[in-house]
Design a protein around this motif. Structure first.
Motif: not given
Length: 230
Positions: A22-26, A163-164, A203-205, A223-226
């Motif tokens: 699994p993607n670490p950013m997720l 959103l990555l 943009l959170i990371a 890494v974005y949150t929408l």
């Protein structure tokens, strides 16, 4: 990018964009969406991503859409999952693979995402876009990326998204041989053009890496949150 491009990629095993874990950013950032437990997460262009198993392990139902049936059958085989397979009731070129994992429902539709309706997808609490947006160019006359963003908002009823994406650092970028191949750069201004009417874009990371694409570009993983305004 035509459907045939992606189908050929899976047929020829040109899929080194897939990950074994699994993607670490997720894992680190999905909590920012505040998705309710037992909520339903939509994973467009899901491929055979093991991120879907991370969602079920965290108590979420998953619904994916994937163009390549090879990808879907590999996903079930490689993870020792038994699928119930059914055809769409009115559109027989769309096929549904469904199973239970960790007590949650995991469903993947095989077909072109533009052929689905909100009824097919059902109620969505969050969208996870790891590589879908960047898979589409936005070149006239097709404007596939614009069409995709509109379709995602239609299918997901403008649910919030994780959103990555990526950005270049100007140090090492693709050769001319890769200019017209995915992943395609999506700028902040483009993201706002697609989504700012309906989402708060954050943009959170960002993480500096040696490469951000299979073409060997160096840059940043973003890494974005929408967050839905509805």
């Amino acid at each position: 990018m035509t459907p045939e491009f992606w189908k050929n990629a899976w047929q020829k095993s040109q899929t080194n964009f897939t990950q074994q874990k699994p993607n670490p950013m997720l894992i680190h950032h999905f909590k920012e969406l505040n998705t309710p437990k037992n909520g339903r997460v939509f994973v467009p262009l899901c491929g055979k991503s093991v991120d879907m198993l991370w969602f079920t392990s965290q108590g979420f139902d998953v619904i994916g859409v994937e163009l390549s049936e090879i990808a879907v059958t590999q996903f079930f085989a490689e993870n020792d999952l038994q699928a119930t397979i059914s055809l769409h009731p009115t559109t027989p070129n769309l096929t549904c693979y469904q199973t239970e994992h960790e007590g949650q429902t995991l469903k993947i539709w095989v077909g072109d995402i533009f052929d689905f309706s909100p009824i097919d997808i059902g109620i969505i609490d969050a969208v996870y876009d790891r590589g879908a947006l960047v898979a589409f160019p936005d070149i006239k006359p097709d404007n596939l990326r614009t069409r995709y963003t509109q379709k995602i908002m239609e299918l997901g009823n403008k649910a919030s998204q994780l959103l990555l994406s990526f950005a270049y650092d100007g140090e090492k970028q693709r050769s001319d041989n890769h200019k017209n191949l995915p992943p395609f750069l999506v700028t902040r201004s483009q993201l706002e053009q697609y989504y700012t009417e309906y989402y708060e874009i954050n943009l959170i990371a960002q993480e500096k890496v040696d490469y951000v694409s299979t073409a060997g570009d160096s840059g940043y993983r973003l890494v974005y949150t929408l967050i839905s305004k509805k």
